[in-house]
Design a protein around this motif. Sequence first.
Motif, PDB file in Angstrom:
ATOM      1  N   SER A  43       0.829  -1.207   0.000  1.00 40.06           N
ATOM      2  CA  SER A  43       0.000   0.000   0.000  1.00 40.06           C
ATOM      3  C   SER A  43       0.868   1.263   0.000  1.00 40.06           C
ATOM      4  O   SER A  43       0.614   2.208  -0.756  1.00 40.06           O
ATOM      5  CB  SER A  43      -0.910  -0.031   1.240  1.00 40.06           C
ATOM      6  N   THR A  44       1.912   1.270   0.796  1.00 37.98           N
ATOM      7  CA  THR A  44       2.836   2.414   0.858  1.00 37.98           C
ATOM      8  C   THR A  44       3.592   2.567  -0.454  1.00 37.98           C
ATOM      9  O   THR A  44       3.800   3.682  -0.941  1.00 37.98           O
ATOM     10  CB  THR A  44       3.805   2.238   2.041  1.00 37.98           C
ATOM     11  N   MET A  45       3.989   1.437  -1.045  1.00 37.45           N
ATOM     12  CA  MET A  45       4.682   1.445  -2.331  1.00 37.45           C
ATOM     13  C   MET A  45       3.831   2.122  -3.402  1.00 37.45           C
ATOM     14  O   MET A  45       4.306   2.980  -4.150  1.00 37.45           O
ATOM     15  CB  MET A  45       4.991   0.004  -2.756  1.00 37.45           C
ATOM     16  N   ARG A  46       2.568   1.755  -3.497  1.00 33.48           N
ATOM     17  CA  ARG A  46       1.678   2.324  -4.507  1.00 33.48           C
ATOM     18  C   ARG A  46       1.538   3.840  -4.315  1.00 33.48           C
ATOM     19  O   ARG A  46       1.580   4.604  -5.284  1.00 33.48           O
ATOM     20  CB  ARG A  46       0.304   1.659  -4.436  1.00 33.48           C
ATOM     21  N   SER A  47       1.366   4.259  -3.078  1.00 28.73           N
ATOM     22  CA  SER A  47       1.213   5.689  -2.797  1.00 28.73           C
ATOM     23  C   SER A  47       2.488   6.462  -3.108  1.00 28.73           C
ATOM     24  O   SER A  47       2.434   7.575  -3.639  1.00 28.73           O
ATOM     25  CB  SER A  47       0.820   5.908  -1.333  1.00 28.73           C
TER      26      SER A  47
END
Length: 197
Positions: free
Chosen positions: A145-149
């Motif tokens: 999730s952090t990677m995508r953001s």
Amino acid sequence: MSQSALVLIEYQNDFLSEGGALHEGVRSELSRTNMLAHTEALVEEARDKGVRIIWVPIEFASGYPELSTTPYGILAGVKATNAFRLGSWGAQIVDSLKPHESDIVIAGKRGLCGFASTNLDFVLRQNGITRIALGGLLTDCCVESTMRSAYERGYDVVTLTDCTATLSQAQHEAAVAYTYPMFSHPMTSGAFLETLS
């Protein structure tokens, strides 16, 4: 100072230590991937190279007032196991990775993405960071999730394939093989360190 930072997600006792609320669920994968030992070595060397170390723990007040009264999915499991309570041993970052004075600990993570409820983006930009390398738990949840953001915010994103773990080998390998390459440069911690030379 390097324009790269390590962003390390949920290296907390409830996941990583014997007796932690969610430890049993990840125990076999922690052992298989050896992600904690890989991260310990990475942090030491990256710090020596001037890379900023940023910790992103998740914490909730007693009773989980930040969450819906009927949470579902992964957050339902957090609440049901009484995990990551603010001020508790379970919410503390593991002793082997105790943050140094020069590290930054991001407060306010109450969900999956390291950016969503925190000042992580502000802190990265204030420190001139343009490239982040992500490690932590879970491979296919908070790290993903952090990677995508981060990707959508324009950072150059690395995902550290040997510094992540999740609930099963199949889940871990699927995320690394299919999702990580869409939003990041997946690589081992050793390969990442080589890019800093």
